[in-house]
Design a protein around this motif. Structure first.
Motif, PDB file in Angstrom:
ATOM      1  N   THR A 138       0.719  -1.158  -0.039  1.00 11.32           N
ATOM      2  CA  THR A 138      -0.034  -0.167   0.036  1.00 11.32           C
ATOM      3  C   THR A 138       0.856   1.087   0.001  1.00 11.32           C
ATOM      4  O   THR A 138       0.485   2.243  -0.819  1.00 11.32           O
ATOM      5  CB  THR A 138      -0.956  -0.017   1.196  1.00 11.32           C
ATOM      6  N   PRO A 148      -5.836   6.640  -6.878  1.00 13.77           N
ATOM      7  CA  PRO A 148      -6.376   5.658  -5.923  1.00 13.77           C
ATOM      8  C   PRO A 148      -7.086   4.549  -6.588  1.00 13.77           C
ATOM      9  O   PRO A 148      -7.158   4.582  -7.848  1.00 13.77           O
ATOM     10  CB  PRO A 148      -7.421   6.322  -5.233  1.00 13.77           C
ATOM     11  N   ASP A 152     -10.804   2.553  -3.059  1.00 17.34           N
ATOM     12  CA  ASP A 152     -10.720   3.702  -2.231  1.00 17.34           C
ATOM     13  C   ASP A 152     -11.531   4.824  -3.042  1.00 17.34           C
ATOM     14  O   ASP A 152     -11.847   5.673  -2.396  1.00 17.34           O
ATOM     15  CB  ASP A 152      -9.099   3.890  -2.165  1.00 17.34           C
ATOM     16  N   THR A 156     -13.999   7.814  -1.287  1.00 15.56           N
ATOM     17  CA  THR A 156     -13.923   9.173  -1.704  1.00 15.56           C
ATOM     18  C   THR A 156     -14.779   9.795  -2.191  1.00 15.56           C
ATOM     19  O   THR A 156     -15.237  10.972  -2.019  1.00 15.56           O
ATOM     20  CB  THR A 156     -12.489   9.606  -1.906  1.00 15.56           C
ATOM     21  N   ARG A 170     -16.061   4.433   4.519  1.00 13.05           N
ATOM     22  CA  ARG A 170     -15.546   3.395   4.556  1.00 13.05           C
ATOM     23  C   ARG A 170     -15.969   2.078   5.249  1.00 13.05           C
ATOM     24  O   ARG A 170     -16.028   1.078   4.927  1.00 13.05           O
ATOM     25  CB  ARG A 170     -13.976   3.663   5.037  1.00 13.05           C
ATOM     26  N   GLU A 228      -6.103   9.333  -0.785  1.00 10.34           N
ATOM     27  CA  GLU A 228      -5.667   8.071  -0.370  1.00 10.34           C
ATOM     28  C   GLU A 228      -5.059   7.910   1.292  1.00 10.34           C
ATOM     29  O   GLU A 228      -5.485   7.020   2.115  1.00 10.34           O
ATOM     30  CB  GLU A 228      -4.408   7.523  -1.121  1.00 10.34           C
ATOM     31  N   ILE A 231      -7.851   8.218   3.488  1.00  8.66           N
ATOM     32  CA  ILE A 231      -8.566   7.099   3.842  1.00  8.66           C
ATOM     33  C   ILE A 231      -7.829   6.255   4.643  1.00  8.66           C
ATOM     34  O   ILE A 231      -8.396   5.420   5.884  1.00  8.66           O
ATOM     35  CB  ILE A 231      -8.706   5.995   2.546  1.00  8.66           C
TER      36      ILE A 231
END
Length: 234
Positions: A138, A148, A152, A156, A170, A228, A231
């Motif tokens: 990641t 992303p 992901d 967003t 999420r 990203e 998240i």
């Protein structure tokens, strides 16, 4: 031909965004090595048998029901999620499209050469290796700054459209995919819980390890802000 773009955090993005600069070779290497490592680490979680990451539970459950390999299911699900970007006005980057295919291919390739393991003395280290390597993967592909992944970006995008927090988006999505995957036969266990608790801190650590300095000498991933990273903080 008109090239579709979008603006995220004040930056205009498209599939070809970022394909320039002296750091490009390193960024491309990190992108594709990171995605391949992500697929391989997810395969290790499958072999460990102690629980998968949230989307992995769904992929495994669908694979059990359809007879397809888990890597092929991952590609199909990624493509379907990418289509969901259209109504929420998300635009893919090179990393987004690559994510769909590379992870699934790497996952099936790893499963073809890594045998099943049995007994906690082997399963636990394999699970732990899968989680740590997933965090490293990641950090690698996010640091490459090519956009992303499909899943992901869905989070967003929903955050932007609804005004709800990324944490809520999420949590809602991952609870839904875990529950669905479990009902379909996916593996939920200690590995699933440990992954949920540790992936954020691990990814933040590896974001710093693999950060690529900008021309000004600062890391644009660590010093800056991105969907990203938001998240990962959620």
């Amino acid at each position: 031909m008109h090239q579709s773009t979008s603006t995220t955090g004040g930056r205009t993005l498209s599939i070809t965004s970022g394909l320039r600069g002296r750091q490009l070779p390193r960024r491309l290497m990190q992108l594709y090595f990171g995605l391949a490592l992500y697929g391989a680490s997810s395969a290790l979680l499958v072999r460990g048998g102690l629980g998968l990451e949230p989307w992995g539970v769904l992929h495994q459950g669908l694979a059990e029901r359809t007879g397809l390999t888990i890597g092929v299911v991952s590609i199909i699900v990624g493509a379907v999620v990418l289509l969901l970007w259209i109504p929420i006005r998300q635009r893919p980057g090179l990393g987004t499209v690559s994510n769909v295919f590379v992870i699934g291919i790497a996952m099936d390739g790893t499963l073809a050469v890594v045998p099943d393991v049995h007994g906690p003395a082997v399963q636990i280290p394999v699970m732990a290796a899968g989680i740590v390597l997933n965090g490293a993967a990641t950090g690698l592909y996010i640091s490459a700054r090519f956009g992303p992944g499909p899943r992901d970006g869905l989070m967003t995008g929903l955050h932007r459209l609804t005004g709800r927090s990324i944490r809520l988006a999420r949590t809602a999505i991952e609870v839904a995919v875990v529950a669905t995957g479990f009902l379909l036969g996916g593996t939920v266990g200690a590995g699933t819980v440990l992954y949920a608790l540790s992936i954020g801190p691990l990814a933040q650590l590896f974001l710093r390890v693999f950060a690529i300095p900008s021309n000004g000498g600062r890391s644009t991933v660590v010093a800056g802000s991105s969907p990203e990273r938001a998240i990962l903080r959620s």
